[in-house]
Design an enzyme around this catalytic site. Structure first.
Site, PDB file in Angstrom:
ATOM      1  N   HIS A  18       0.837  -1.198   0.000  1.00 60.19           N
ATOM      2  CA  HIS A  18       0.000   0.000   0.000  1.00 60.19           C
ATOM      3  C   HIS A  18       0.876   1.254   0.000  1.00 60.19           C
ATOM      4  O   HIS A  18       2.113   1.168  -0.072  1.00 60.19           O
ATOM      5  CB  HIS A  18      -1.009  -0.019   1.158  1.00 60.19           C
ATOM      6  CG  HIS A  18      -0.378  -0.143   2.523  1.00 60.19           C
ATOM      7  ND1 HIS A  18       0.466   0.807   3.047  1.00 60.19           N
ATOM      8  CD2 HIS A  18      -0.471  -1.120   3.469  1.00 60.19           C
ATOM      9  CE1 HIS A  18       0.856   0.449   4.250  1.00 60.19           C
ATOM     10  NE2 HIS A  18       0.308  -0.739   4.534  1.00 60.19           N
ATOM     11  N   HIS A  21       3.897   1.475   2.478  1.00 59.65           N
ATOM     12  CA  HIS A  21       5.092   0.742   2.036  1.00 59.65           C
ATOM     13  C   HIS A  21       5.825   1.572   0.974  1.00 59.65           C
ATOM     14  O   HIS A  21       7.046   1.706   0.986  1.00 59.65           O
ATOM     15  CB  HIS A  21       4.719  -0.591   1.367  1.00 59.65           C
ATOM     16  CG  HIS A  21       4.046  -1.577   2.275  1.00 59.65           C
ATOM     17  ND1 HIS A  21       2.777  -2.048   2.031  1.00 59.65           N
ATOM     18  CD2 HIS A  21       4.472  -2.205   3.391  1.00 59.65           C
ATOM     19  CE1 HIS A  21       2.455  -2.921   2.975  1.00 59.65           C
ATOM     20  NE2 HIS A  21       3.461  -3.039   3.813  1.00 59.65           N
ATOM     21  N   CYS A 126       1.144  -8.464  20.602  1.00 64.22           N
ATOM     22  CA  CYS A 126       0.379  -8.007  19.435  1.00 64.22           C
ATOM     23  C   CYS A 126       0.811  -8.839  18.241  1.00 64.22           C
ATOM     24  O   CYS A 126       1.970  -8.796  17.827  1.00 64.22           O
ATOM     25  CB  CYS A 126       0.591  -6.523  19.140  1.00 64.22           C
ATOM     26  SG  CYS A 126      -0.226  -6.029  17.595  1.00 64.22           S
ATOM     27  N   CYS A 129       2.019  -6.674  15.145  1.00 58.21           N
ATOM     28  CA  CYS A 129       3.394  -6.156  15.284  1.00 58.21           C
ATOM     29  C   CYS A 129       4.368  -7.302  15.526  1.00 58.21           C
ATOM     30  O   CYS A 129       5.578  -7.077  15.472  1.00 58.21           O
ATOM     31  CB  CYS A 129       3.543  -5.234  16.487  1.00 58.21           C
ATOM     32  SG  CYS A 129       2.585  -3.747  16.511  1.00 58.21           S
ATOM     33  N   CYS A 143      -2.989  -2.162  21.341  1.00 65.40           N
ATOM     34  CA  CYS A 143      -1.742  -1.751  20.710  1.00 65.40           C
ATOM     35  C   CYS A 143      -1.983  -0.440  19.965  1.00 65.40           C
ATOM     36  O   CYS A 143      -2.896  -0.359  19.145  1.00 65.40           O
ATOM     37  CB  CYS A 143      -1.277  -2.828  19.720  1.00 65.40           C
ATOM     38  SG  CYS A 143       0.059  -2.257  18.656  1.00 65.40           S
ATOM     39  N   HIS A 146      -2.212  -0.795  16.304  1.00 65.35           N
ATOM     40  CA  HIS A 146      -3.342  -1.596  15.811  1.00 65.35           C
ATOM     41  C   HIS A 146      -4.557  -1.452  16.716  1.00 65.35           C
ATOM     42  O   HIS A 146      -4.997  -2.412  17.340  1.00 65.35           O
ATOM     43  CB  HIS A 146      -2.930  -3.068  15.682  1.00 65.35           C
ATOM     44  CG  HIS A 146      -1.778  -3.248  14.750  1.00 65.35           C
ATOM     45  ND1 HIS A 146      -0.479  -3.401  15.183  1.00 65.35           N
ATOM     46  CD2 HIS A 146      -1.736  -3.243  13.385  1.00 65.35           C
ATOM     47  CE1 HIS A 146       0.320  -3.487  14.119  1.00 65.35           C
ATOM     48  NE2 HIS A 146      -0.404  -3.394  13.028  1.00 65.35           N
ATOM     49  N   LYS A 293      -3.801   7.172  10.602  1.00 65.77           N
ATOM     50  CA  LYS A 293      -2.749   6.467   9.861  1.00 65.77           C
ATOM     51  C   LYS A 293      -3.380   5.645   8.739  1.00 65.77           C
ATOM     52  O   LYS A 293      -4.354   4.935   8.954  1.00 65.77           O
ATOM     53  CB  LYS A 293      -1.995   5.551  10.823  1.00 65.77           C
ATOM     54  CG  LYS A 293      -0.855   4.792  10.170  1.00 65.77           C
ATOM     55  CD  LYS A 293      -0.304   3.726  11.127  1.00 65.77           C
ATOM     56  CE  LYS A 293       0.716   2.846  10.412  1.00 65.77           C
ATOM     57  NZ  LYS A 293       1.031   1.630  11.169  1.00 65.77           N
ATOM     58  N   LYS A 296      -4.059  -0.886   6.242  1.00 61.49           N
ATOM     59  CA  LYS A 296      -5.000  -1.866   5.731  1.00 61.49           C
ATOM     60  C   LYS A 296      -6.284  -1.842   6.548  1.00 61.49           C
ATOM     61  O   LYS A 296      -7.380  -1.884   6.013  1.00 61.49           O
ATOM     62  CB  LYS A 296      -4.358  -3.259   5.777  1.00 61.49           C
ATOM     63  CG  LYS A 296      -4.833  -4.179   4.678  1.00 61.49           C
ATOM     64  CD  LYS A 296      -4.034  -5.457   4.640  1.00 61.49           C
ATOM     65  CE  LYS A 296      -4.591  -6.457   5.641  1.00 61.49           C
ATOM     66  NZ  LYS A 296      -4.001  -7.777   5.574  1.00 61.49           N
TER      67      LYS A 296
HETATM   68 ZN   LIG Z   1       0.455  -3.899  17.056  1.00 58.23          ZN
END
Ligand SMILES: [Zn+2]
Length: 499
Positions: A18, A21, A126, A129, A143, A146, A293, A296
């Site tokens: 995406h 990256h 997590c 991660c 997290c 996330h 952010k 995905k």
């Molecule tokens: Zn995480």
């Protein structure tokens, strides 16, 4: 010629490439290309982090073995980076033999030095991660990287890495080498974590079917971060002597969310294994969409495909590196992308090139005249200095700002010198020559300065100026000579798009 070894984070194989990256690779690519322009011998490595447990589910859903899945993903990422003109010299994959060999060596050295012991981990993990988290790392019990996912509580018997033993040495290193963690906001973050004290981390996880077997106990796999971080060494042939040609790395480019892995775990591991530390880690910020952010889990409101399709890869590279400060965050919006494309690429730069080429075509039969130095040539020296200062400090957006000033100055110069008037006035031939030659040289300089950002379009501009060779290094910038070159009478680099 000095060597410059630059890396990016390697990408997880669990989803499509995406914009996030792409942003990191484009930025690192601009730095690599800039170092080459400076005359450095550059080695630029990107790659794939393939041993994450998170690939098992999508692989199973696709009816593929884990290896077949990561092979497919590696091709997907490779192709995306080729389209974006990333100029990497190597693409390391953590399922490669050359990689596992290096990981085993690092673990064995660490065991031998007494920094590995057996224990039980109980706490948060997590899975996205692939990172053990402490209570204080969580935000609202989740997290922070996330926030859409519940975080799992795990209890498992592991081998541990005595990370806590390196706290003082790491603090000292950072204080003695402030360039080790950049930008400054990240250095402060890492200092605070170290001041708080470090806990030991797992060096292994119970083996599940996927990962590098832990040396001496194949019931365990090497913890995926220790596995992944070692790519920076395995890619250059560690532990064989050949790695010394490039190591220590000059720059690891990473996203800010993995600063601790790179500025605490990685250097501690290297100290444990008695390997020199990299010179510098640069943690860039994030592209946001509507203040969040871009990821995905955010539902991918803009895909890499759609962003490239808008105006092509060069314009996307320019927009991202101009808009998102390399030391901060910024929003991606289609409106800004359109505005910047039209104002800065189609109008300022594109028109400058068009008008200059058209005038050389019309008044000098498409051959660049020899002409005396002008104020615009002298102005270019200041641009070069500002550009180098910004680029050496890795402030890519400021490098582009310096280039924009030269573009602006060249456009003003056209208006003020009015070549169309000079062409009608008898006796002003040498003056017209000087103006046209100076404008052509300025375009050559702009092609040079912008080549790290837009390698495709600047090559087009270079050849429109009658140059069939490679864009010359920065050392040739001020003495660039285009006299006698046959230019294209027309070159529409950035077609104006009415949106
Ligand atoms: Zn995480």
């Amino acid at each position: 010629m000095s060597k410059y070894y630059i890396t990016t984070a390697i990408d997880y194989s669990n989803g499509d490439p995406h914009l996030g990256h792409a942003f990191e690779k484009i930025g690192a690519d601009a730095i690599a290309r800039y170092r080459r322009l400076c005359g450095d011998d550059v080695h630029f490595v990107i790659g794939m982090d393939e041993h994450s447990q998170t690939i098992l589910q999508p692989a199973a859903e696709a009816g593929l073995t884990p290896q077949a899945w990561v092979d497919k993903m590696a091709t997907l990422f490779s192709n995306a980076y080729a389209r974006l003109q990333i100029s990497h010299d190597d693409f390391i994959r953590t399922t490669e033999r050359r990689h596992s060999k290096a990981v085993v060596e690092i673990i064995e050295r660490t065991v031998k030095a007494g920094y590995i012991y057996e224990g039980t981990y109980e706490g948060y993990y997590c899975e996205r991660c692939e990172t053990f988290k402490q209570e204080k790392d969580l935000v609202d019990g989740r997290c922070p990287e996330h926030p859409d996912r519940e975080i799992a509580w795990t209890k498992e018997d592991n081998y541990f890495f005595r990370l806590s033993a390196f706290r003082d040495a790491l603090l000292r290193h950072i204080d003695e080498h402030p360039e080790f963690v950049q930008p400054e906001i990240r250095r402060n973050e890492i200092r605070n974590v170290l001041e708080d004290g470090l806990q030991d981390i797992s060096a292994s996880r119970p083996q599940r079917e996927w990962g590098i077997p832990f040396p001496g106990n194949p019931d365990h796999a090497v913890y995926v971060w220790i596995d992944a971080l070692t790519n920076y060494l395995s890619a250059i042939g560690f532990p064989d002597q050949q790695h010394e040609e490039w190591w220590p790395a000059n720059l690891h480019v990473i996203g800010k969310g993995i600063t601790r892995h790179h500025c605490i775990i990685w250097p501690a591991l290297l100290m444990a294994a008695d390997v020199e530390l990299p010179e510098s880690v640069w943690a860039h910020g994030y592209i946001h969409w509507g203040g969040r952010k871009l990821s995905k889990s955010a539902g991918a409101p803009v895909t890499l495909e759609s962003a490239i399709a808008r105006y092509g890869p060069d314009a996307l590279r320019y927009y991202l590196l101009r808009e998102v400060p390399w030391n901060g965050d910024a929003d991606f919006t289609w409106q800004r992308f359109d505005d910047i494309y039209n104002a800065e690429l189609a109008n300022d730069l594109g028109n400058l090139a068009n008008r200059t080429l058209a005038m050389v075509g019309k008044y000098r039969d498409a051959k660049v005249p020899a002409g005396a130095e002008t104020e615009l040539d002298r102005r270019a020296e200041a641009t070069l200095q500002a550009y180098r200062l910004a680029m050496d400090g890795l402030l890519l957006h400021k490098g582009l700002a310096a280039v924009r000033e030269l573009t602006g100055a060249a456009n003003v110069f056209i208006e003020e010198s009015a070549p169309w008037k000079l062409a009608k006035q008898p006796g002003h031939g040498p003056e017209l020559d000087a103006v046209l030659a100076s404008l052509a040289r300025s375009l050559g300089r702009l092609a040079t300065l912008l080549s790290p950002f837009m390698p495709g379009k600047t090559r087009d501009l270079w050849s429109a100026l009658g140059r069939t060779d490679q864009i010359t290094p920065l050392s040739q910038y001020q003495v660039i000579d285009l006299a006698g070159r046959d230019v294209q009478r027309q070159a529409v680099l950035f077609p104006k798009i009415e949106s």
